[in-house]
Design an enzyme around this catalytic site. Structure first.
Site, PDB file in Angstrom:
ATOM      1  N   ASP A 131       6.795 -13.768   9.871  1.00 51.09           N
ATOM      2  CA  ASP A 131       7.608 -12.958   8.604  1.00 51.09           C
ATOM      3  C   ASP A 131       8.403 -11.930   9.141  1.00 51.09           C
ATOM      4  O   ASP A 131       6.480 -10.912   9.038  1.00 51.09           O
ATOM      5  CB  ASP A 131       6.387 -13.572   7.667  1.00 51.09           C
TER       6      ASP A 131
ATOM      7  N   ASP B  25      -7.061  26.631   2.599  1.00 52.37           N
ATOM      8  CA  ASP B  25      -7.696  26.542   3.270  1.00 52.37           C
ATOM      9  C   ASP B  25      -8.767  27.527   3.515  1.00 52.37           C
ATOM     10  O   ASP B  25      -8.332  28.554   3.477  1.00 52.37           O
ATOM     11  CB  ASP B  25      -7.397  25.753   4.407  1.00 52.37           C
TER      12      ASP B  25
END
Length: 609
Positions: free
Chosen positions: A88, A468
């Protein structure tokens, strides 16, 4: 012939292809496989949303197709085929699975989604071995999948409709056929071209070698066929809706033939004792640490940099540039040739395309920093793996959690490693879902901003904040295009566990949650939930450790890194979904990126009750 090592094993087997696809039939026939065609009647109604990744859906569909044919053939005359092959093919973009269009408007919808973008083509393949036990059909299933990346050029409406009006898109996954007119839509392909056509022949051949080990060279029966003889399929077995019998070929001397019976009789009487399959993959795995160290050493000595700037070069010339012995350099270069990283010609050695792109230190998509990090950090930890297993991962980290920012050198090394990884996956993460409804995003732990740049590039209305640690953001300038960030990208220092989070409509956690234990993950998601307004979202990108055996290979990187990780743990895709839902994020959508290596989830903050 590609399948010659296994022809001897398949010669007297009844092989059935459970597909009416003329493309799959052509690919397998040209490879020399001889088989019957019995199209499957399986109704492809599986719930796509219930699968953790697109390839899992394709594999399950392929399996069900093959099982349906095997059961139907057995019910027909109580005689099962020996092997049934199911396949498939699907196209995925933006987290959506595209199969065959139902009409021209549907084809236009699909092609418009692909227009000017990169997408993935997955083919799931199932190889079903059948036999009869106790009057019942017994099956053994082998499954795999292949992914190929395809990018369409930016095409005009007129060109798209001209292609649609040709009629070609209507029986093709994703609405195009790359082997015909659809090839004009494609800008580039990365991976197996035949996989896009409809069947991953190379991977299929490798799988057959695993299943049917090649016989010794004196045992190979060489059979010459000028053409593949035709054999009719079962009466009324292939009368599926919209198609009919379409035999691709037959097999001389079926399962009940004299040759097969003679072989079985000899083996049963002990006249022939077959050796076990040669464990090539296992031996390669045993030697794997040597290959890694050869790669690490070549990177450390900047071999790929030298050969990117000047090539081809003799071993003596390379040795002079890296200040190493001629003998040792020559052996290292030959090892890199064997690993497929270098090419050797009469003129000397030169990089492969992969080496120049990913292993030279100055490339846009360089993984040189990741290699250096593994060589200097991970290698030492893994040499103490037995200690980590016996006493726990903290034992190899000196009983404390290692902080990657403990020095400028280790911080920069860590950032280079993360930057290289992020550059490879950032575009796929940014485009896995349609994020155009968000006008602001905050990438928590976004490091160098590689993902932030892709988000800003893909969504012109979006402003992105990278949040950060201060020690990390101190070095981000050297990672920015042109030495400075985009006007729509800002860097804000802070600790996402302690400091106030920047305001945003979308919060991004890419490779963050795996590094923390459950209590801290809940604490972080709780902070996000409180900060995120109703209608806002959270995007999670993580390597997962799923329980599905079919996904074991894609779990390998995550499973190995967990061996020496002093904190955090592996989680399945379902666990990440549950975490988001526990913290008020609903309508969680799931997608895969980077060949299934990353599991992506997008959740929307629900309104308070």
């Amino acid at each position: 012939m590609a399948l010659s090592p296994v022809i001897g094993k398949l010669l007297h087997k009844r092989v059935v292809l459970a597909s009416a696809s003329p493309r799959r039939r052509e690919i397998l026939s040209q490879a020399g496989l001889r088989f019957e065609v019995v199209p499957s009647r399986f109704k492809e109604t599986l719930d796509k949303a219930s699968f953790p990744a697109p390839y899992a859906y394709a594999m399950e569909t392929a399996k069900q197709k093959a099982l349906e044919v095997a059961a139907r053939m057995y019910q027909k005359d109580l005689r099962a085929p020996d092997v049934v092959i199911g396949a498939d093919t699907i196209v995925t973009v933006g987290g959506l699975i595209l199969e065959k269009p139902v009409d021209k408007q549907d084809a236009y919808r699909m092609l418009s989604m692909l227009n000017g973008k990169e997408h993935s083509v997955f083919t799931g393949v199932a190889i079903i071995h059948c036999c009869s036990k106790g009057g019942q059909l017994d099956t053994d299933v082998c499954q795999f999948h292949e992914e190929t990346t395809v990018r369409f050029s930016r095409l005009s409406e007129e060109l798209l409709w001209e292609y649609i009006d040709s009629g070609e898109p209507m029986d093709k996954a994703g609405g195009y056929g790359i082997q015909a007119l659809g090839g004009m839509l494609v800008e580039y392909v990365r991976g197996d071209f035949l996989n896009v056509v409809g069947f991953p022949l190379n991977h299929f051949c490798k799988k057959l070698v695993e299943l049917y080990y090649p016989p010794g060279r004196h045992d190979v029966r060489r059979v010459k066929h000028d053409s593949i003889p035709a054999v009719d399929t079962f009466e009324d077995l292939s009368d599926v809706e919209g198609g009919g019998s379409d035999p691709a070929g037959g097999i001389e001397g079926g399962p009940g033939g004299q040759a097969a019976a003679g072989t079985r009789g000899a083996e049963a009487n002990g006249a022939v004792e077959s050796p076990p399959p040669f464990p090539a993959d296992l031996l390669e795995l045993i030697d794997g640490f040597k290959a890694s160290k050869a790669l690490f050493t070549a990177c450390k000595l900047k071999v790929f940099d030298v050969l990117k700037d000047e090539a081809p070069l003799k071993a003596a010339e390379v040795a002079g540039r890296i200040d190493a012995s001629v003998c040792g350099t020559g052996r290292l270069l030959d090892a890199c040739v064997a690993l497929g990283l270098l090419e050797k010609t009469d003129g000397g050695y030169r990089n492969t395309e992969v080496a120049s792109r990913h292993l030279a230190s100055d490339g846009e998509y360089s993984l040189h920093g990741l290699v250096t990090r593994h060589d200097d950090h991970a290698w030492e930890l893994f040499t103490r793996l037995e200690v980590a297993v016996r006493q726990g991962p903290n034992a190899v980290a000196g009983g404390k959690v290692e902080d990657p920012a403990q020095s400028q050198q280790t911080t920069l090394q860590f950032m280079r490693a993360m930057h290289g990884l992020s550059k490879l996956t950032a575009r796929r993460v940014a485009t896995a879902f349609d994020l155009s409804r968000f006008t602001s995003a905050c990438d928590l732990g976004g490091c160098t901003g590689a993902l932030a740049h892709e988000l800003a590039h893909e969504y012109p209305r979006m402003r992105v904040t990278v949040f950060d640690l201060p020690d990390v953001l101190e070095h981000v300038a050297c990672f920015q295009p042109g030495g400075r960030p985009s006007e729509r990208i800002s860097f804000v220092p802070g600790d996402f566990f302690k400091d106030s989070l920047p305001e945003a409509e979308l919060y991004v956690l890419s490779r963050i949650l795996h590094d923390w234990p459950d209590d801290q993950v809940h604490a972080l998601l709780g902070r996000l939930s409180g900060r995120c307004k109703p209608g806002g979202g959270v995007l999670v990108a993580e390597e997962t450790v799923d329980e599905d055996p079919a996904a074991a290979r894609s779990n390998l990187a995550a499973a190995l890194s967990l061996l020496v990780r002093p904190r955090g743990r592996g989680r399945s895709g379902a666990e990440y979904r549950d975490l988001l839902e526990q913290h008020g994020f609903r309508d969680v959508r799931v997608a895969a990126a980077a060949g299934g290596a990353l599991h992506l989830l997008l959740g929307t903050r629900a309104s308070p009750p």
